[in-house]
Design a protein around this motif. Structure first.
Motif, mmCIF file in Angstrom:
data_model
loop_
_atom_site.group_PDB
_atom_site.id
_atom_site.type_symbol
_atom_site.label_atom_id
_atom_site.label_comp_id
_atom_site.label_asym_id
_atom_site.label_seq_id
_atom_site.Cartn_x
_atom_site.Cartn_y
_atom_site.Cartn_z
ATOM 1 N N ALA A 1 142.805 -29.412 -93.805
ATOM 2 C CA ALA A 1 141.517 -29.078 -94.427
ATOM 3 C C ALA A 1 141.687 -28.577 -95.850
ATOM 4 N N GLU B 1 133.537 -26.458 -101.407
ATOM 5 C CA GLU B 1 133.090 -27.411 -100.383
ATOM 6 C C GLU B 1 133.353 -26.864 -98.981
ATOM 7 N N ILE B 2 134.504 -26.228 -98.791
ATOM 8 C CA ILE B 2 134.824 -25.651 -97.486
ATOM 9 C C ILE B 2 133.862 -24.518 -97.143
ATOM 10 N N LYS C 1 130.831 -24.143 -98.203
ATOM 11 C CA LYS C 1 129.524 -24.743 -97.902
ATOM 12 C C LYS C 1 129.491 -25.273 -96.475
ATOM 13 N N ARG C 2 130.580 -25.939 -96.058
ATOM 14 C CA ARG C 2 130.640 -26.474 -94.693
ATOM 15 C C ARG C 2 130.605 -25.345 -93.667
ATOM 16 N N GLU D 1 127.030 -24.014 -93.539
ATOM 17 C CA GLU D 1 126.141 -24.970 -92.862
ATOM 18 C C GLU D 1 126.450 -25.067 -91.372
ATOM 19 N N GLY D 2 127.693 -24.709 -90.996
ATOM 20 C CA GLY D 2 128.086 -24.758 -89.586
ATOM 21 C C GLY D 2 127.763 -23.494 -88.814
#
Length: 211
Positions: free
Chosen positions: A89, A143-144, A146-147, A150-151
């Motif tokens: 990741a 980006e991580i 944000k993920r 959102e998760g």
């Protein structure tokens, strides 16, 4: 700078709470934080410090990634799976076998985050996590985060880097040391709301990014 951001964040994990008098209450999942035992906090609240040398405790990258999981009593197969997922990741393949002492400051910063990420906490508390990172790694980290958000994870970040700030759902702008608003909240809200605040120190910079 000097507004007390780090001091504020350290109150969000009881083992890091500074000494001194405190007023107010901190709640985690609807209950006072100090009622959450240390094991629960270790599993669910991940804290990345401003200085990675204060957090890294082993001499090899792969061992640092596994250290927290080993101490939590995770079985070997789960440790291997989580470390492998974290390496992929965050793109740490080239660093995995290296000595900690060979890493740059930015690489140590990324490793400190990676070791927390491997634990899979619900709440991430990050004290200037982009310090020393190259632009590509900053973009990757954003980006991580944000993920994760959102998760369903909660991500609390102290940052001066506007590439991070502009992606936030909610901003709290704290006045700098030495000013009449030092250490106090001068503006808060969505990036759009903070950008419109006439007293926000951050707003005018965020406004440029929103155009």
């Amino acid at each position: 700078s000097g507004s007390g951001k780090t001091t504020l964040l350290r109150h969000l994990k009881t083992v890091l709470t500074p000494h001194g008098n405190r007023t107010g209450s901190i709640f985690y999942e609807g209950a006072p934080l100090d009622q959450a035992d240390l094991r629960k906090q270790s599993y669910e609240i991940g804290f990345v410090m401003q200085n990675p040398d204060s957090q890294i405790v082993t001499d090899k990258v792969w061992h640092e990634l596994a250290f927290g999981l080993e101490n939590a009593g995770c079985p070997p197969e789960e440790i291997h799976a989580r470390v492998a997922e974290t390496v992929e990741a965050l793109g740490l393949e080239s660093l995995c076998g290296q000595s900690i002492f060979s890493l740059s400051g930015g690489q140590k910063q990324l490793l400190a985050f990676a070791s927390v990420y491997a634990m899979g906490p619900k709440l991430y508390i990050l004290d200037e996590p982009t310090t020393g990172l190259h632009f590509a790694d900053v973009h990757k980290l954003v980006e991580i985060l944000k993920r994760l958000s959102e998760g369903g994870n909660t991500v609390v970040v102290i940052e001066h880097n506007l590439d991070v700030i502009k992606t936030a759902d909610y901003i709290i702008d704290i006045g700098p040391e030495g000013g009449d608003k030092g250490g106090t909240v001068v503006a808060q809200g969505t990036p759009e709301e903070v950008a419109q605040s006439p007293v926000s120190y951050t707003g005018k910079y965020v406004k440029k990014y929103l155009k």
